[in-house]
Design a protein around this motif. Structure first.
Motif, short mmCIF file in Angstrom:
data_model
loop_
_atom_site.label_atom_id
_atom_site.label_comp_id
_atom_site.label_asym_id
_atom_site.label_seq_id
_atom_site.Cartn_x
_atom_site.Cartn_y
_atom_site.Cartn_z
N MET A 1 0.83 -1.19 0.00
CA MET A 1 0.00 0.00 0.00
C MET A 1 0.87 1.25 0.00
SD MET A 1 -3.40 -0.27 2.09
CE MET A 1 -3.06 0.33 3.68
N MET A 2 1.92 1.23 0.83
CA MET A 2 2.79 2.39 0.89
C MET A 2 3.53 2.58 -0.44
SD MET A 2 4.30 2.44 4.68
CE MET A 2 3.44 1.32 5.70
N ALA A 3 3.95 1.47 -1.04
CA ALA A 3 4.62 1.58 -2.33
C ALA A 3 3.67 2.16 -3.36
CB ALA A 3 5.13 0.21 -2.77
N PHE B 1 1.16 4.11 -2.82
CA PHE B 1 1.00 5.54 -2.56
C PHE B 1 2.23 6.31 -3.04
CE2 PHE B 1 1.64 9.20 0.27
CZ PHE B 1 0.60 9.96 -0.20
N PHE B 2 3.39 5.73 -2.83
CA PHE B 2 4.63 6.40 -3.20
C PHE B 2 4.71 6.60 -4.71
CE2 PHE B 2 9.26 6.62 -3.88
CZ PHE B 2 9.58 7.60 -2.97
N LEU C 1 -4.46 6.11 -3.23
CA LEU C 1 -4.83 4.74 -2.86
C LEU C 1 -6.19 4.35 -3.44
CD1 LEU C 1 -3.65 4.62 0.86
CD2 LEU C 1 -2.60 3.51 -1.08
#
Lengths: 654, 549
Positions: free
Chosen positions: A193-195, A197-198, A203
């Motif tokens: 998820m963070m990747a 978003f990055f 999201l």
């Protein structure tokens, strides 16, 4: 109605609130039990009706407009992160939502009978309603974060429900195991998820409008990461591969795939309707849903891995299912195996077939679990198939419905399981040229499919044929509140194949806006071959245990086939020792490291304190000696060593 | 810089806290002092209710003063209320217009205000938790010490000068030593107090030592430089120190060692590995409500201070937490290592614990590891990402305070009933008091980071912020460390839901303790589902802290 889709998860949540806050306080046991059941069934039933209406309305829209989002409020808005608390309805979410609420309602009704006389029944129905809410948030969330909320929420309910009968040995351990094993996958999903978003800055799945501002969706913008690589010099990976591999780890947790499938068989310690709802029809399929939802991110590398994970899980679990005695453990391993089919299908890029199998499996596996619950209920909590036998005459409704479910699972024409499984196998056969691994996967799947038929034949024979081998109970048919859901599910099992018959392929068309897939090709040759194989091995399983070895099966005895297979049979019964492997490597290693840290950083433990206080008081008059004899010295030393180490770091690193 | 009369409203909350402490101490004299239980109970109730009312009022006044709820527009008519509010809110930051620190010592910026709200709010919840305790021997003393410690925390949040910093830390700590050892007849409590004190003395010495290095380094620069170019403020103020350090060019080892000692001294307050040794013993031995206070408000105050010191004094040694060797370094690099160690060691050492308070102590250490990540995010190249780090840190501190006070509060109720704070004392709580069990579930799942509870978003934000600072390795370690963490949290819930109780009589839950827990639980839920208003407030902090960069 489409703007009211928030009612669908809200209604079961209201049921949850009523059952926790109000029903538990009713003094009269019978009123309490009845209220809890009616409230829970009413809440889920209402959600099903709303879902059905919304689904119909969605179908009336033109195909390209079949995506409806309702943003309830801005959930997180900080920096560049903007995540709405929003629900969506598209063809994929629609079929999932109908499965969850539809099968969910039947299982709720069944639970009224199954849980009759239970002490904490209000809590049971509250958890069940909360589960439905979370599952609906999972499939209807319009962003990955809300999906994750549901993902963790269903895990939480699963934990509470597996451990519901904690008086039963092993239930609470199984509950903790399920949650912790799933957490491994969840950590990977958070990372993915963070990747996402990055790299995408969002999201959301699809473009969402909040307060007049359009926020993009990452599924529509996968071109952004096309060709983007990360890694150390000399070894780079496509970022899409990394994100999708992380998602796959999450899938192996929730959908009980290799190597994390070990929690699901233990989860059978929960009440049987819970096994039917959570550990067969809905929650464990969330992984397949996740792959289907985010399939745009998956790269060919990952898809190959996904296919292998699914195929290997399918065969390993199928062999394990053959050698079980517990009626529910057979079905549990069977579920793992069938989930392997779905994951393998998704890996081969036929998402419609994966979802098709998910839907039909959701129906007939719920039927089988509820049927096994009926058997367990009618035999006074007997789960060992060696203690059963001959139940055909005592429980006719359960027998006939179970037979339909078993035939469907085995893949016999024209039941639902045949159509969905055939679509997967036929695809593998027709596309064996696509990649080198497709042909071995085809053979693995065919073999698993034959084994599926074999263990279902064995189970039918052990439970319903022969003579009753244990006479400590008097079997009886279950009440109609339990058999009616069985009959309805059996009817659906007969009909559900119509969803995607070759020629009509309604489901392919319906999911076209999401999947953009061509209709699957039907191969009469593969179909005939698969059916004959299934029928043959199913008959073999039945014949061996109902005719050939009928007299050799004894209570607490070994399986007749054990004499031929020996250690292999034991390995199959232990699911190839995955559990034992973890228990002998990872778990003790963890314990040892934890014990080491506790010993080093927690120097005196509880006893030390008590002893130490004695010394402290004895020498309280002498402050200097206290300093020398207490533990403070040790701490100060550790403290100081820390400082020295950091100075060392500063000298080297700066 | 001298003290102005108009500075009084700016430090009104601190003045009120001091007055409240004296009032509690003084008013106790007017109670009936007798040996009977009734008199003891009356004295206890009187002090507790005065402390609760006072802290509640100070919280409300601070909130009004902050302008987060309502700011009087310039165009509003003058009447009694608008004038009162205007005077109250004068000297309070508005937008980018932040007043200079009072006497160069005490900033009244958004960071301080948020700190005040957090500390008084936490102290209020703690006082509610103690209201139904068995009567204390000297309630006036107990509650005034608690309020004095709260005052010290507010000063810690606002301190912008070395001497002020040290005094604030001591004012916070010394009352806490006494409070931790308050049950003089309980051996564990006495030992906790003693240990806390000795350890605190040790770290204070380190802190002072580090401060003297930093001061010496800066003042030698000042002597070498053209003195007329210096700002007129005192050399020990953070802003002057920063400018002097910047003038000196490449930082010398002596400065780094000074900084390191200061971090170690503050590291003790926030209980990070390897400065955490005291916390399991103290948390276990101290009265449970005081443990809740020490583990939340005191730790939060340490983080406020750490953030301000590192960000305003040492911005040019910020370094980099990325482990490619030549890029690695500075305080972010060092804190990243400490955070990784803290996360791993605390989460593993928690696994074999059998005492609920001790287990929560290790959980608290692990959370400190997460909180450190918010400080590490200050290495991010873009100011928006640095701001996200600060916002994530402050959000985490608020959430952590609420959920930890709740968890310890439940343990306090259980310990009061069963006389034990072992995990086995929680057995069958769901049968004995389902409401309490439900509240406990909320707190424990929040601590474990299960959405939609606020604890999840706290972790999520802080990991996102660190990811933006490119320290992905730390995010991975943090995520992996949550796996054993879930296991030990589930041990608590397994006892509550899946173990039979020793006795099946319902467990009484005292009214005010329950009130405190319900407020905490509602906050945990609301901050998770609707975090936007709080985040909006926290986002204003940037203007002050990072502007100096």
């Amino acid at each position: 109605m489409l703007d009211l889709i928030w009612l669908i998860p809200l209604l079961p949540f209201i049921g949850f609130l009523i059952n926790t806050l109000y029903t538990g306080r009713i003094a009269d046991v019978h009123t309490r039990e009845r209220t809890a059941g009616y409230v829970a069934v009413g809440a889920v039933g209402a959600a099903f009706i709303v879902a059905l209406l919304a689904f119909v309305q969605l179908g009336q829209l033109p195909e390209e407009a079949r995506l409806h989002q309702v943003v309830l409020w801005t959930w997180l808005a900080t920096g560049s992160l903007n995540v709405p608390f929003g629900l969506m309805l598209d063809p994929l979410a629609g079929v999932m939502m109908l499965l969850v609420t539809g099968v969910g309602t039947l299982i709720h009704i069944y639970s009224i009978g199954y849980m009759h006389g239970d002490k904490r029944v209000a809590r049971y129905f509250a958890y069940l309603n909360l589960f439905i809410t979370m599952m609906l948030l999972l499939v209807m969330g319009n962003n990955l974060l809300l999906l994750f909320l549901g993902w963790e929420g269903v895990g939480l309910c699963s934990f509470l429900l597996i451990g519901y009968w904690y008086e039963k040995r092993s239930a609470s351990g199984a509950a903790v195991k399920a949650f912790v094993v799933n957490r491994i996958g969840d950590a990977a999903i958070l990372l993915a998820m963070m990747a996402i978003f990055f790299y995408f800055g969002t999201l959301n799945f699809f473009t969402t409008t909040v307060n007049g501002i359009e926020y993009p969706g990452f599924i529509e913008e996968t071109s952004r990461i096309a060709g983007v690589t990360v890694g150390i010099p000399g070894q780079t990976f496509l970022i899409g591969t990394i994100i999708s591999l992380l998602l796959l780890i999450g899938v192996t947790g929730k959908s009980a795939q290799l190597p994390l499938f070990v929690w699901l068989p233990d989860a059978m310690a929960g009440p049987t309707p819970v096994s039917a709802l959570i550990h067969a029809a809905t929650m464990v399929t969330a992984g397949v849903y996740l792959i289907a939802r985010t399939h745009a991110i998956f790269t060919p590398t990952t898809l190959a891995i996904v296919t292998w994970v699914g195929a290997l899980t399918a065969i390993i679990a199928a062999t394990a299912a053959i050698a079980q005695w517990d009626i529910k453990r057979v079905l549990a391993y069977s579920t793992v195996s069938q989930l392997g089919f779905m994951v393998a299908a998704a890996g081969m890029g036929i998402y419609v077939a994966a979802i098709f199998h998910l839907l039909t499996h959701g129906v007939f596996k719920a039927l089988l679990f509820l049927g096994s619950g009926s058997v367990i209920h009618g035999t006074h909590e007997t789960q060992d198939m060696r203690r059963m036998g001959g139940l055909r005459e005592h429980m006719p409704t359960t027998f006939w419905t179970y037979l339909i479910g078993a035939l469907s699972l085995a893949g016999i024409v024209p039941l639902a399981g045949f159509w969905s499984k055939d679509e997967i196998i036929a695809h593998a056969w027709k596309h064996q040229g696509d990649a080198g691994y497709i042909l071995p996967v085809f053979f693995i799947l065919v073999l698993s499919s034959a084994m599926t038929a074999f263990y279902m034949g064995r189970q039918m024979a052990l439970v319903f044929w022969g003579k009753q081998r244990d006479h400590h109970y008097h079997p009886h048919e279950s009440p109609s509140v339990m058999t009616i859901p069985l009959v309805i599910l059996a009817g659906l099992t007969v009909l559900a194949g119509a969803l995607n018959l070759p020629g009509s392929h309604w489901l392919t068309d319906w999911l076209h806006p999401v999947m953009r897939e061509e209709a699957a090709q039907f191969s009469i040759g593969v179909a005939v071959f698969a059916t004959l194989l299934a029928a043959g091995s199913g008959y073999l399983g039945w014949w061996l245990y109902a005719v050939k070895f009928a007299n050799k099966i004894t209570v607490d005895g070994k399986d007749p086939l054990y004499h031929w297979t020996g250690d292999i049979w034991d390995s199959m019964a232990a699911a190839w020792y995955f559990d034992a492997l973890y228990n002998s490597t990872i778990v003790p290693a963890y314990r040892r490291v934890a014990g080491f840290f506790a010993a080093v950083f927690d120097p005196q433990g509880i006893d030390g304190i008590v002893n130490g206080v004695g010394r402290l008081f004895g020498r309280a008059s002498n402050g200097a000696r206290t300093l020398q004899n207490g533990f403070v010295r040790t701490y100060a030393l550790a403290f100081f060593l820390g400082v020295v180490v950091i100075i060392g770091y500063l000298i080297t690193a700066l | 810089m001298s003290f102005l009369l108009t500075d009084i409203p700016r430090i009104l909350p601190e003045i009120l806290l001091l007055v409240l402490a004296l009032l509690i101490l003084g008013s106790d004299v007017f109670e009936r002092w007798a040996a009977d239980e009734q008199a003891a109970l009356e004295r206890h109730r009187a002090s507790a209710s005065l402390a609760a009312l006072g802290l509640g009022m100070i919280f409300a006044i601070t909130l009004l003063q902050s302008g987060y709820l309502y700011t009087v527009p310039d165009t509003a008519d003058s009447n009694y209320f608008t004038n009162l509010l205007r005077n109250l809110q004068s000297g309070i930051p508005r937008g980018s217009n932040v007043p200079l620190p009072v006497m160069d010592m005490f900033a009244t910026d958004h960071l301080t205000i948020i700190g005040r709200l957090l500390f008084t709010g936490a102290a209020f919840l703690i006082v509610l938790l103690t209201y139904d305790n068995p009567p204390l021997r000297n309630p006036g003393e107990f509650y005034s010490l608690l309020v004095l410690s709260t005052l010290g925390m507010c000063l810690m949040a606002g301190a912008t000068e070395l001497i002020m910093l040290f005094l604030a830390i001591e004012l916070t700590s010394i009352p806490l030593y006494v409070l931790a050892g308050y049950f003089r007849n309980d051996r564990q409590s006495v030992e906790a107090g003693m240990k806390y004190f000795l350890y605190g003395a040790f770290s204070s010495a380190l802190l002072l030592y580090g401060m003297s290095f930093v001061y010496g380094y800066a003042s030698s620069t000042a002597v070498a430089a053209d003195l007329t170019a210096l700002p007129t403020s005192v050399i020990t103020s953070f802003d002057t120190l920063r400018e002097l350090i910047a003038q000196a060019g490449e930082p010398a080892p002596i400065l780094l060692i000074g900084m390191l000692f200061m971090i170690a001294g503050i590291g003790y307050k926030i209980a990070i590995v390897p400065f955490h040794g005291w916390s399991p013993d103290v948390y276990q031995g101290a009265p449970t409500t005081m443990t809740a206070f020490i583990s939340t408000a005191s730790k939060a105050a340490g983080f406020f201070l750490l953030l301000r010191v590192l960000d305003t004094v040492f911005p040019n040694v910020v370094g980099n937490p990325i482990p490619v060797f030549d890029e690695f370094g500075g305080w972010t690099g060092m804190l990243a290592l400490l955070a990784a160690l803290t996360l791993i060691i605390a989460n593993l050492a928690a696994l074999p614990q059998t005492n609920a308070k001790r287990l929560l102590a290790y959980s608290g250490i692990a959370h400190a590891g997460f909180l450190l990540m918010g400080v590490i995010a200050q290495a991010a190249p873009f100011s928006t990402d640095r701001l996200n780090g600060v916002v994530a840190l402050l959000y985490y501190l608020v959430v952590y305070a609420v959920m930890n006070i709740g968890a310890f509060g439940v343990i306090a109720i259980v310990a009061q009933d069963t006389g034990s704070d072992e995990i086995t004392a929680l057995n069958g709580l769901a049968q004995r008091n389902l409401g309490l069990a439900a509240l406990f579930t909320v707190f424990v799942f929040a601590l474990a980071g299960i959405p939609p509870l606020a604890g999840f978003f706290a972790k999520f934000y802080i990991m996102l912020a660190v990811w933006q600072a490119n320290a992905i390795w730390l995010v991975v370690i943090a995520l992996i460390s949550t796996i054993p963490a879930l296991y030990y949290y589930l041990r608590l819930l397994r006892a509550v839901f899946m173990m039979p109780p020793d006795i099946s009589t319902p467990m009484p839950a005292p009214r005010w303790m329950m009130a405190s827990l319900v407020v905490s639980a509602v906050l945990v839920l609301v901050l998770g589902l609707f975090p936007a208003p709080l985040l909006d407030v926290l986002e204003q902090v940037q203007v002050q802290v990072i502007a100096g960069r």
